[in-house]
Scaffold this active site. Structure first.
Site, PDB file in Angstrom:
ATOM      1  N   TYR A 141       0.818  -1.215   0.000  1.00 63.47           N
ATOM      2  CA  TYR A 141       0.000   0.000   0.000  1.00 63.47           C
ATOM      3  C   TYR A 141       0.851   1.264   0.000  1.00 63.47           C
ATOM      4  CZ  TYR A 141      -4.590  -2.059   1.008  1.00 63.47           C
ATOM      5  OH  TYR A 141      -5.780  -2.731   0.944  1.00 63.47           O
ATOM      6  N   LYS A 186       3.106 -15.149   2.962  1.00 68.19           N
ATOM      7  CA  LYS A 186       3.338 -15.914   1.739  1.00 68.19           C
ATOM      8  C   LYS A 186       4.833 -16.164   1.667  1.00 68.19           C
ATOM      9  CE  LYS A 186       1.974 -17.593  -2.306  1.00 68.19           C
ATOM     10  NZ  LYS A 186       1.083 -18.762  -2.452  1.00 68.19           N
ATOM     11  N   ASP A 219      -2.883 -18.352   1.101  1.00 64.97           N
ATOM     12  CA  ASP A 219      -3.849 -19.039   0.224  1.00 64.97           C
ATOM     13  C   ASP A 219      -4.633 -20.118   0.972  1.00 64.97           C
ATOM     14  OD1 ASP A 219      -1.404 -20.330   0.336  1.00 64.97           O
ATOM     15  OD2 ASP A 219      -1.253 -20.763  -1.806  1.00 64.97           O
ATOM     16  N   ASP A 243      -6.504  -6.890   4.569  1.00 62.74           N
ATOM     17  CA  ASP A 243      -7.635  -6.260   3.885  1.00 62.74           C
ATOM     18  C   ASP A 243      -8.535  -7.341   3.287  1.00 62.74           C
ATOM     19  OD1 ASP A 243      -9.174  -4.161   2.694  1.00 62.74           O
ATOM     20  OD2 ASP A 243      -8.186  -4.623   0.780  1.00 62.74           O
ATOM     21  N   ASP A 247     -12.624  -8.940   4.650  1.00 61.82           N
ATOM     22  CA  ASP A 247     -13.890  -9.000   3.897  1.00 61.82           C
ATOM     23  C   ASP A 247     -14.371 -10.452   3.788  1.00 61.82           C
ATOM     24  OD1 ASP A 247     -13.493  -6.243   3.519  1.00 61.82           O
ATOM     25  OD2 ASP A 247     -14.387  -6.291   1.519  1.00 61.82           O
TER      26      ASP A 247
END
Ligand code: NAD
Ligand code: IPM
Ligand code: MN
Length: 361
Positions: A141, A186, A219, A243, A247
């Site tokens: 970001y 990751k 993942d 983020d 959701d």
């Protein structure tokens, strides 16, 4: 208590849900004898339209003088063609950076009365209760960006100290809960993730030996959050993974309209904001779910102002309203049930806020 609360309603449904959160805060102030002063300032697309930039200096200054900040939402298609650095979302990112809000806490609990609103089977939701600790001022970001005609790059960057402080925050939170952290990265591909993993491991071993740390890849975690949501307690992760996972977590319980968040740093003020965005599809219809905003106001009360009883009173009022079927359109269950409007939902919460019984001398 006398407190200055800065309101940043923003765009889309932002102002609609902020209105309900403010009614709730006013009700708390009058019941508990506090003086909350509210000051509104422009952010996001509304600020672009009015002042030509998404975080005007005046807004930042007002925020810096606040005891706590409440934010509705920013963004919308109207600003899709605005130059990238002037997009509404940049106002929110700049606010987080300027105030040093490196941690974003997104708590989530499956409410039995809402089990049917979730796409998951009720038995999978039983006891689901976790918090996502999202790093908020680093990663892709905030890395260098290049946007050419035929090539674009976004740099993902983390410094060790940025990882240390968010790991410490997660360690403290886990110490007050079930002492289990899942750190999500990751590390099989990304250098930033390998630094993340190493640093989190050291902070936990040195400073939180009683906390059980588990590493997981983003993942498979995305899948496990749906298949085994009960296995999570504190999820610690970097900015973008946090983020996305939050959701997804909203999907687990049924709607983004339910998830609050607190963005905090080393110093006050914090920003309290629903996880959802400006929901252009709902804007102006009076049907947005205000529970995420109202629960963010509860976080503002306890995390932001240290008012525990007041926050509890708000959460109890929300639980009671939801338990009695006061549900906005996004979480309404039975097909023939009436959906409550944004304002009706807010009014019900306001009516149900009660002060705790006076303590006996
Ligand atoms: P969104 O969160 O606005 O909406 C996603 C879906 O969830 C939509 O179907 C929407 O109707 C529903 N939803 C969201 N909030 C709801 C509520 N309170 N009650 C009922 N339903 C609700 O995400 P999006 O559509 O992907 O993005 C729209 C805009 O919002 C974009 O400009 C994006 O950048 C911005 N955004 C802002 C924030 C923020 O300000 N914190 C967060 C996310 C997205
Ligand atoms: C959120 C939002 C923001 C983010 C956007 C609007 C910049 O999606 O708060 O979750 O990605 O952090
Ligand atoms: Mn988001």
């Amino acid at each position: 208590m006398d407190a200055l609360i800065v309101l940043l309603p923003g765009d889309g449904i932002g102002p609609e849900v902020t209105r309900e959160a403010v009614r709730v805060l006013r009700a708390v102030a009058s019941l508990f004898g506090h003086e909350f002063r509210f000051q509104e300032a422009a952010i996001g697309g509304a600020a672009v339209d009015k002042h030509g930039e998404p975080l005007p200096a005046e807004t930042l200054e007002t925020c810096q003088g606040a005891d706590a900040i409440f934010l509705g939402a920013v963004g919308g298609d109207k600003w899709n063609d605005t130059p990238p650095h002037l997009r509404p979302e940049q106002g929110l990112l700049a606010l987080r950076r300027e105030l040093g809000l490196f941690a974003n806490l997104r708590p989530l609990r499956a409410i039995p009365a809402l089990h049917d609103a979730s796409p998951l089977r009720p038995e999978r939701l039983q006891g689901v209760d976790f918090v996502i600790v999202r790093e908020l001022t680093g990663g892709v970001y905030f890395g260098e960006r290049h946007e050419g005609e035929t090539r674009a790059t976004d740099l993902c960057k983390y410094d060790q100290h940025e990882i240390e402080r968010i790991a410490r925050m997660a360690g403290e939170i886990a110490s007050g809960r079930s002492k289990r952290i899942t750190s999500v990265d990751k590390a099989n591909v990304l250098a930033t993730s390998r630094l993340w993993r190493k640093t989190v491991e050291r902070v936990m071993a040195d400073e939180f030996p009683a906390v059980e740390l588990r590493h997981a890849l983003i993942d498979s975690t995305a899948m496990n959050l749906i298949t085994h949501p009960r296995d999570f307690d504190v999820i610690l992760t970097e900015n973008m993974f946090g983020d996305i996972l939050s959701d997804e977590a909203a999907g687990v319980v049924g709607s983004l309209g339910l998830l609050p968040s607190a963005s905090c740093g080393a110093e006050k003020p914090g920003v309290f904001e629903p996880v959802h965005g400006s929901a252009p599809d709902l804007t102006g219809k009076g049907i947005a779910n205000p529970y995420a905003a109202i629960l963010s106001a509860a976080l503002l009360l306890d995390q932001g102002l240290g008012l525990q009883l007041e926050a509890e009173a708000v959460r109890n009022a929300v639980d009671s309203a939801i338990g009695d079927g006061v549900l906005p359109l996004d979480i309404v269950i039975a097909e023939d049930a009436q959906a409550y409007s944004t304002t009706e939902t807010g009014s019900t919460v306001v009516e149900r806020i009660t002060a705790p019984p006076a303590s006996t001398p």
